[in-house]
Each structure stands twice: as structure tokens, then as C-alpha cells.
Design a protein around this motif. Structure first.
Motif, PDB file in Angstrom:
ATOM      1  N   LEU A  33       0.833  -1.249   0.127  1.00 51.19           N
ATOM      2  CA  LEU A  33      -0.126  -0.055  -0.098  1.00 51.19           C
ATOM      3  C   LEU A  33       0.839   1.259  -0.124  1.00 51.19           C
ATOM      4  CD1 LEU A  33      -2.877  -1.079   2.485  1.00 51.19           C
ATOM      5  CD2 LEU A  33      -2.986  -1.248   0.042  1.00 51.19           C
ATOM      6  N   GLU A  34       1.976   1.321   0.667  1.00 44.57           N
ATOM      7  CA  GLU A  34       2.849   2.325   1.148  1.00 44.57           C
ATOM      8  C   GLU A  34       3.519   2.593  -0.689  1.00 44.57           C
ATOM      9  OE1 GLU A  34       7.199   3.198   2.727  1.00 44.57           O
ATOM     10  OE2 GLU A  34       5.594   2.269   4.066  1.00 44.57           O
ATOM     11  N   LEU A  35       3.933   1.697  -1.208  1.00 44.48           N
ATOM     12  CA  LEU A  35       4.237   1.861  -2.639  1.00 44.48           C
ATOM     13  C   LEU A  35       3.299   1.920  -3.830  1.00 44.48           C
ATOM     14  CD1 LEU A  35       7.147  -0.970  -2.531  1.00 44.48           C
ATOM     15  CD2 LEU A  35       7.367   1.564  -2.294  1.00 44.48           C
ATOM     16  N   GLY A  36       1.851   2.438  -3.417  1.00 43.24           N
ATOM     17  CA  GLY A  36       1.001   2.638  -4.427  1.00 43.24           C
ATOM     18  C   GLY A  36       0.174   1.638  -4.814  1.00 43.24           C
ATOM     19  N   PHE A  37       0.142   0.353  -4.370  1.00 41.74           N
ATOM     20  CA  PHE A  37      -0.528  -0.885  -4.990  1.00 41.74           C
ATOM     21  C   PHE A  37      -1.854  -0.627  -4.176  1.00 41.74           C
ATOM     22  CE2 PHE A  37       3.780  -2.363  -5.580  1.00 41.74           C
ATOM     23  CZ  PHE A  37       3.645  -2.806  -6.836  1.00 41.74           C
ATOM     24  N   THR A  38      -2.816  -1.213  -4.806  1.00 37.47           N
ATOM     25  CA  THR A  38      -4.034  -1.512  -4.104  1.00 37.47           C
ATOM     26  C   THR A  38      -4.352  -2.892  -3.889  1.00 37.47           C
ATOM     27  OG1 THR A  38      -5.473  -1.206  -6.175  1.00 37.47           O
ATOM     28  CG2 THR A  38      -5.060   0.705  -4.765  1.00 37.47           C
ATOM     29  N   ILE A  39      -5.099  -3.462  -2.866  1.00 37.33           N
ATOM     30  CA  ILE A  39      -5.522  -4.749  -2.614  1.00 37.33           C
ATOM     31  C   ILE A  39      -6.873  -4.949  -2.791  1.00 37.33           C
ATOM     32  CG2 ILE A  39      -5.091  -6.866  -1.141  1.00 37.33           C
ATOM     33  CD1 ILE A  39      -2.480  -5.536  -1.878  1.00 37.33           C
ATOM     34  N   GLY A  40      -7.192  -5.671  -3.664  1.00 40.16           N
ATOM     35  CA  GLY A  40      -8.687  -6.032  -3.938  1.00 40.16           C
ATOM     36  C   GLY A  40      -9.234  -6.969  -3.170  1.00 40.16           C
ATOM     37  N   GLY A  41      -8.568  -7.605  -2.390  1.00 42.47           N
ATOM     38  CA  GLY A  41      -8.990  -8.694  -1.775  1.00 42.47           C
ATOM     39  C   GLY A  41      -8.383  -9.758  -1.512  1.00 42.47           C
ATOM     40  N   ALA A  42      -8.695 -10.753  -0.370  1.00 42.77           N
ATOM     41  CA  ALA A  42      -7.781 -11.936  -0.378  1.00 42.77           C
ATOM     42  C   ALA A  42      -8.650 -12.997   0.386  1.00 42.77           C
ATOM     43  CB  ALA A  42      -6.563 -11.853   0.534  1.00 42.77           C
ATOM     44  N   TRP A  43      -8.414 -14.410   0.015  1.00 44.03           N
ATOM     45  CA  TRP A  43      -9.277 -15.388   0.320  1.00 44.03           C
ATOM     46  C   TRP A  43      -8.295 -16.677   0.643  1.00 44.03           C
ATOM     47  CZ3 TRP A  43      -9.916 -12.035  -3.611  1.00 44.03           C
ATOM     48  CH2 TRP A  43     -10.700 -11.027  -3.762  1.00 44.03           C
ATOM     49  N   VAL A  44      -9.035 -17.500   1.274  1.00 45.97           N
ATOM     50  CA  VAL A  44      -8.255 -18.836   1.641  1.00 45.97           C
ATOM     51  C   VAL A  44      -8.932 -19.865   1.331  1.00 45.97           C
ATOM     52  CG1 VAL A  44      -6.648 -17.930   3.407  1.00 45.97           C
ATOM     53  CG2 VAL A  44      -8.957 -18.935   4.328  1.00 45.97           C
ATOM     54  N   ASP A  45      -8.600 -20.933   0.776  1.00 40.95           N
ATOM     55  CA  ASP A  45      -9.348 -22.159   0.556  1.00 40.95           C
ATOM     56  C   ASP A  45      -8.416 -23.151   1.586  1.00 40.95           C
ATOM     57  OD1 ASP A  45      -9.895 -24.847  -0.213  1.00 40.95           O
ATOM     58  OD2 ASP A  45      -9.978 -24.276  -2.533  1.00 40.95           O
ATOM     59  N   ARG A  46      -8.997 -23.510   2.672  1.00 39.64           N
ATOM     60  CA  ARG A  46      -8.314 -24.367   3.693  1.00 39.64           C
ATOM     61  C   ARG A  46      -8.018 -25.963   2.900  1.00 39.64           C
ATOM     62  NH1 ARG A  46      -6.830 -21.605   7.914  1.00 39.64           N
ATOM     63  NH2 ARG A  46      -7.711 -19.649   8.582  1.00 39.64           N
ATOM     64  N   GLU A  47      -9.097 -26.286   2.404  1.00 39.73           N
ATOM     65  CA  GLU A  47      -9.087 -27.666   1.951  1.00 39.73           C
ATOM     66  C   GLU A  47      -7.916 -27.824   0.924  1.00 39.73           C
ATOM     67  OE1 GLU A  47     -11.899 -30.663  -0.432  1.00 39.73           O
ATOM     68  OE2 GLU A  47     -12.788 -28.859  -0.011  1.00 39.73           O
ATOM     69  N   HIS A  48      -7.314 -27.117   0.329  1.00 38.52           N
ATOM     70  CA  HIS A  48      -6.327 -27.195  -0.751  1.00 38.52           C
ATOM     71  C   HIS A  48      -5.220 -26.123  -0.248  1.00 38.52           C
ATOM     72  CE1 HIS A  48      -9.966 -28.229  -3.158  1.00 38.52           C
ATOM     73  NE2 HIS A  48      -9.285 -29.042  -3.495  1.00 38.52           N
ATOM     74  N   SER A  49      -5.213 -25.743   1.007  1.00 40.56           N
ATOM     75  CA  SER A  49      -4.393 -25.076   1.347  1.00 40.56           C
ATOM     76  C   SER A  49      -3.633 -23.935   0.433  1.00 40.56           C
ATOM     77  CB  SER A  49      -2.875 -25.872   1.987  1.00 40.56           C
ATOM     78  OG  SER A  49      -1.948 -25.237   2.584  1.00 40.56           O
ATOM     79  N   GLN A  50      -4.584 -22.947  -0.087  1.00 40.04           N
ATOM     80  CA  GLN A  50      -4.576 -22.244  -1.057  1.00 40.04           C
ATOM     81  C   GLN A  50      -4.769 -20.697  -0.530  1.00 40.04           C
ATOM     82  OE1 GLN A  50      -6.415 -23.818  -4.732  1.00 40.04           O
ATOM     83  NE2 GLN A  50      -4.220 -23.786  -5.473  1.00 40.04           N
ATOM     84  N   PHE A  51      -4.002 -19.631  -1.234  1.00 47.58           N
ATOM     85  CA  PHE A  51      -4.262 -18.340  -0.727  1.00 47.58           C
ATOM     86  C   PHE A  51      -4.514 -17.705  -2.144  1.00 47.58           C
ATOM     87  CE2 PHE A  51      -2.589 -14.103  -0.104  1.00 47.58           C
ATOM     88  CZ  PHE A  51      -3.334 -13.583   1.314  1.00 47.58           C
ATOM     89  N   PHE A  52      -5.512 -16.890  -2.087  1.00 48.98           N
ATOM     90  CA  PHE A  52      -5.813 -15.958  -3.303  1.00 48.98           C
ATOM     91  C   PHE A  52      -5.930 -14.523  -2.833  1.00 48.98           C
ATOM     92  CE2 PHE A  52      -8.117 -20.062  -3.581  1.00 48.98           C
ATOM     93  CZ  PHE A  52      -7.635 -20.572  -4.527  1.00 48.98           C
ATOM     94  N   TRP A  53      -5.197 -13.514  -3.925  1.00 47.35           N
ATOM     95  CA  TRP A  53      -5.390 -12.086  -3.605  1.00 47.35           C
ATOM     96  C   TRP A  53      -5.344 -11.433  -4.958  1.00 47.35           C
ATOM     97  CZ3 TRP A  53      -0.955  -8.523  -2.810  1.00 47.35           C
ATOM     98  CH2 TRP A  53       0.470  -9.134  -2.810  1.00 47.35           C
ATOM     99  N   LEU A  54      -6.082 -10.230  -5.011  1.00 48.17           N
ATOM    100  CA  LEU A  54      -5.968  -9.587  -6.158  1.00 48.17           C
ATOM    101  C   LEU A  54      -4.967  -8.228  -5.603  1.00 48.17           C
ATOM    102  CD1 LEU A  54      -9.932  -9.238  -7.226  1.00 48.17           C
ATOM    103  CD2 LEU A  54      -7.809 -10.449  -8.259  1.00 48.17           C
ATOM    104  N   ILE A  55      -4.197  -7.808  -6.510  1.00 45.20           N
ATOM    105  CA  ILE A  55      -3.372  -6.743  -6.546  1.00 45.20           C
ATOM    106  C   ILE A  55      -3.293  -5.929  -7.817  1.00 45.20           C
ATOM    107  CG2 ILE A  55      -1.308  -8.281  -6.919  1.00 45.20           C
ATOM    108  CD1 ILE A  55       0.505  -6.148  -5.083  1.00 45.20           C
ATOM    109  N   SER A  56      -3.421  -4.451  -7.505  1.00 48.36           N
ATOM    110  CA  SER A  56      -3.379  -3.775  -8.601  1.00 48.36           C
ATOM    111  C   SER A  56      -2.589  -2.454  -8.459  1.00 48.36           C
ATOM    112  CB  SER A  56      -4.793  -3.075  -8.933  1.00 48.36           C
ATOM    113  OG  SER A  56      -5.954  -4.155  -8.978  1.00 48.36           O
ATOM    114  N   TYR A  57      -1.963  -1.922  -9.519  1.00 46.25           N
ATOM    115  CA  TYR A  57      -1.375  -0.792  -9.521  1.00 46.25           C
ATOM    116  C   TYR A  57      -1.650  -0.067 -10.968  1.00 46.25           C
ATOM    117  CZ  TYR A  57       2.558   2.519  -9.736  1.00 46.25           C
ATOM    118  OH  TYR A  57       3.257   3.515  -9.853  1.00 46.25           O
ATOM    119  N   GLU A  58      -1.679   1.377 -10.618  1.00 41.12           N
ATOM    120  CA  GLU A  58      -2.129   2.384 -11.897  1.00 41.12           C
ATOM    121  C   GLU A  58      -1.096   3.586 -11.318  1.00 41.12           C
ATOM    122  OE1 GLU A  58      -5.754   4.424 -14.016  1.00 41.12           O
ATOM    123  OE2 GLU A  58      -6.215   3.512 -11.888  1.00 41.12           O
ATOM    124  N   GLY A  59      -0.146   3.745 -12.095  1.00 42.73           N
ATOM    125  CA  GLY A  59       0.800   5.089 -11.674  1.00 42.73           C
ATOM    126  C   GLY A  59       1.710   5.046 -12.852  1.00 42.73           C
TER     127      GLY A  59
END
Length: 99
Positions: A33-59
Motif C-alpha cells: 500500500l505504501e508503494l501505491g498498490f491496491t489490494i482488491g481482497g484476499a481469500w483462503v481455501d483451507r481444503e487445498h491450502s491455497q491463498f488468493f489475492w488481487l493486487i493492482s497498480y495504476e501509476g
């Protein structure tokens, strides 16, 4: 530069998902965030031990240039966070809105 958004999918080592999420929240997100990125959300899928997230940058730089700045920053170095300690597999996809 136009806005770039990536969907990142991480498969996390068995038993390390909660620790990964905690470190991601406390260390990675604030610097991104300090470097100007935005985070659109994050989710976990415990059954598959996975982590998902959206990251954006406009600059003034491209996403890749700004991402390189993140990785080269002294703050990132100070984290002493090696993704290989947590992540078995990573996938990054550049996505665009459909709705």
C-alpha cells in the motif's frame, strides 16, 4: 500507465497457511500500500491450502517496474520473509474486469 490487476494464487505448505496469512497481512500489505498498490481482497481455501489475492497498480511506472521496486526496497529486505519457506507453488495472472 493503465491500471494493471493480478490475481495471485499461492499453494501454501501444509500447516503454514495461517502463519502465511498473518505475515502477509502485517508485513506485505502495508508495504504494498505504501508503494501505491491496491489490494482488491484476499481469500483462503483451507481444503487445498491455497491463498488468493488481487493486487493492482495504476501509476507512472508499469506494474512490473513498481513490483521490482517493491522487491528491491530495504523494507522488503528487512522482512526476512522468504516466500519459499511458505509457498509450494505460485501463479500470477493479469486479469481485467468483466462486470
Amino acid at each position: 500507465m493503465p491500471k494493471t490487476t493480478q490475481l495471485r494464487t499461492y499453494t501454501v505448505r501444509d500447516g503454514r497457511l495461517d502463519e502465511w496469512v498473518e505475515r502477509w497481512r502485517k508485513e506485505i500489505v502495508p508495504l504494498r500500500l505504501e508503494l501505491g498498490f491496491t489490494i482488491g481482497g484476499a481469500w483462503v481455501d483451507r481444503e487445498h491450502s491455497q491463498f488468493f489475492w488481487l493486487i493492482s497498480y495504476e501509476g507512472p511506472e508499469t506494474f512490473a517496474e513498481r513490483n521490482a521496486l517493491y522487491w528491491a526496497s530495504p523494507e522488503r529486505e528487512a522482512m526476512s520473509l522468504d516466500p519459499d519457506d511458505y509457498l509450494v507453488h505460485t501463479e500470477e495472472r493479469t486479469v481485467e474486469p468483466a462486470y
